[in-house]
Design a protein around this motif. Structure first.
Motif, short mmCIF file in Angstrom:
data_model
loop_
_atom_site.label_atom_id
_atom_site.label_comp_id
_atom_site.label_asym_id
_atom_site.label_seq_id
_atom_site.Cartn_x
_atom_site.Cartn_y
_atom_site.Cartn_z
N ALA A 75 -6.37 -1.38 24.39
CA ALA A 75 -5.53 -0.18 23.80
C ALA A 75 -6.31 0.91 23.47
O ALA A 75 -7.38 1.15 22.93
N ASP A 76 -5.77 2.07 23.73
CA ASP A 76 -6.35 3.43 23.35
C ASP A 76 -6.17 3.77 22.01
O ASP A 76 -5.14 3.04 21.17
N ALA A 77 -6.52 4.66 21.24
CA ALA A 77 -6.39 4.98 20.09
C ALA A 77 -5.02 5.13 19.36
O ALA A 77 -4.78 4.62 18.46
N GLU A 78 -4.04 5.88 20.11
CA GLU A 78 -2.86 6.14 19.86
C GLU A 78 -2.12 4.78 19.63
O GLU A 78 -1.15 4.65 18.77
N THR A 79 -2.23 3.98 20.61
CA THR A 79 -1.70 2.67 20.89
C THR A 79 -2.12 1.90 19.57
O THR A 79 -1.04 1.26 19.06
N LEU A 80 -3.15 1.78 19.32
CA LEU A 80 -3.50 1.28 18.08
C LEU A 80 -2.87 1.70 16.80
O LEU A 80 -2.47 0.74 16.08
N ILE A 81 -2.99 2.99 16.76
CA ILE A 81 -2.24 3.54 15.49
C ILE A 81 -0.70 3.16 15.55
O ILE A 81 -0.28 2.27 14.53
N ALA A 82 -0.03 3.06 16.57
CA ALA A 82 1.38 2.85 16.64
C ALA A 82 1.43 1.56 16.31
O ALA A 82 2.61 1.08 15.53
N ALA A 83 0.60 0.55 16.80
CA ALA A 83 0.55 -0.99 16.49
C ALA A 83 0.48 -1.35 15.15
O ALA A 83 1.24 -2.02 14.40
N MET A 84 -0.67 -0.51 14.41
CA MET A 84 -0.92 -0.74 13.03
C MET A 84 0.43 -0.36 12.33
O MET A 84 0.71 -0.81 11.16
N VAL A 85 1.00 0.97 12.77
CA VAL A 85 2.05 1.26 11.78
C VAL A 85 3.21 0.32 11.86
O VAL A 85 3.95 0.04 10.83
N GLN A 86 3.56 -0.27 13.09
CA GLN A 86 4.77 -1.11 13.48
C GLN A 86 4.38 -2.47 12.99
O GLN A 86 5.50 -3.21 12.40
N HIS A 87 3.15 -2.93 12.67
CA HIS A 87 2.74 -4.21 12.39
C HIS A 87 1.63 -4.07 11.35
O HIS A 87 0.46 -4.09 11.55
N PRO A 88 2.00 -3.69 9.97
CA PRO A 88 0.89 -3.35 8.99
C PRO A 88 -0.11 -4.33 8.78
O PRO A 88 -1.28 -3.86 8.43
N ILE A 89 0.26 -5.62 8.95
CA ILE A 89 -0.72 -6.65 8.90
C ILE A 89 -2.16 -6.44 9.69
O ILE A 89 -3.25 -6.67 9.36
N LEU A 90 -1.86 -5.65 10.81
CA LEU A 90 -3.05 -4.98 11.51
C LEU A 90 -4.04 -4.22 10.88
O LEU A 90 -5.19 -3.85 11.45
N ILE A 91 -3.68 -3.33 9.88
CA ILE A 91 -4.50 -2.52 9.30
C ILE A 91 -5.49 -3.20 8.40
O ILE A 91 -5.27 -3.99 7.39
N GLU A 92 -6.82 -2.92 8.32
CA GLU A 92 -7.76 -3.50 7.89
C GLU A 92 -7.74 -2.84 6.18
O GLU A 92 -7.39 -1.82 6.13
N ARG A 93 -8.06 -3.82 5.42
CA ARG A 93 -7.88 -3.15 3.97
C ARG A 93 -9.15 -3.77 3.09
O ARG A 93 -9.81 -4.43 3.74
N PRO A 94 -9.17 -3.13 2.05
CA PRO A 94 -8.38 -1.95 1.42
C PRO A 94 -9.07 -0.69 1.92
O PRO A 94 -10.13 -0.47 2.06
N ILE A 95 -8.03 0.27 1.91
CA ILE A 95 -8.51 1.67 1.91
C ILE A 95 -8.16 2.21 0.71
O ILE A 95 -7.25 2.11 0.19
N VAL A 96 -9.17 3.09 0.40
CA VAL A 96 -9.17 3.66 -0.97
C VAL A 96 -9.30 5.03 -0.91
O VAL A 96 -10.23 5.48 -0.36
N VAL A 97 -8.47 5.91 -1.56
CA VAL A 97 -8.74 7.33 -1.53
C VAL A 97 -8.89 7.80 -3.04
O VAL A 97 -8.03 7.61 -3.94
N THR A 98 -9.76 8.70 -3.18
CA THR A 98 -10.05 9.35 -4.45
C THR A 98 -10.54 10.96 -4.32
O THR A 98 -10.41 11.22 -2.85
N GLU A 99 -10.51 11.62 -4.98
CA GLU A 99 -10.80 13.07 -5.02
C GLU A 99 -12.20 13.10 -4.40
O GLU A 99 -12.47 14.31 -3.83
N LYS A 100 -12.98 12.19 -4.19
CA LYS A 100 -14.38 11.94 -3.57
C LYS A 100 -14.47 11.85 -2.15
O LYS A 100 -15.41 11.78 -1.62
#
Length: 115
Positions: A75-100
């Protein structure tokens, strides 16, 4: 560190639990998003990945059965993103966001780079 850190968290994941513990131990106030219950939107996920310097293929869980079921290997990048949004179990974790910055904390100690 003082401040806050947003963690896209799965409490059943040992790596995610370890990253959350490291955030708490740093003195940061964690904003916990249980992404399986509240998945990011398509645009939010695209931004998270870009901020972390990741291509969608680097942040998709290849071992999930849904990955194979959906035929995402080519799958191309946009298809992967769409699949991850629809099936969030596909998102690798954890993603962490800070000011840095933003990081995919695998291994969990990578969270220290943004704390």
């Amino acid at each position: 560190m003082t401040g806050s850190a947003t963690i896209y968290h799965n409490p059943r994941c040992n790596t995610s639990r370890t990253a959350l513990k490291l955030i708490e131990e740093s003195g940061a106030v964690p904003n916990v998003i249980r992404y399986l219950d509240t998945p990011p939107t398509h645009d939010e996920l695209r931004t998270l990945l870009a901020d972390a310097g990741l291509e969608p293929r680097q942040a998709v869980r290849h071992r999930e059965s849904i990955y194979k079921d959906l035929g995402l290997a080519d799958a191309d990048a946009e298809t992967l993103i769409a699949a991850m949004v629809q099936h969030p179990i596909l998102i690798e974790r954890p993603i962490v966001v800070t000011e840095k910055g933003t990081v995919l904390a695998r291994p969990a100690e990578k969270v220290l780079t943004v704390l």
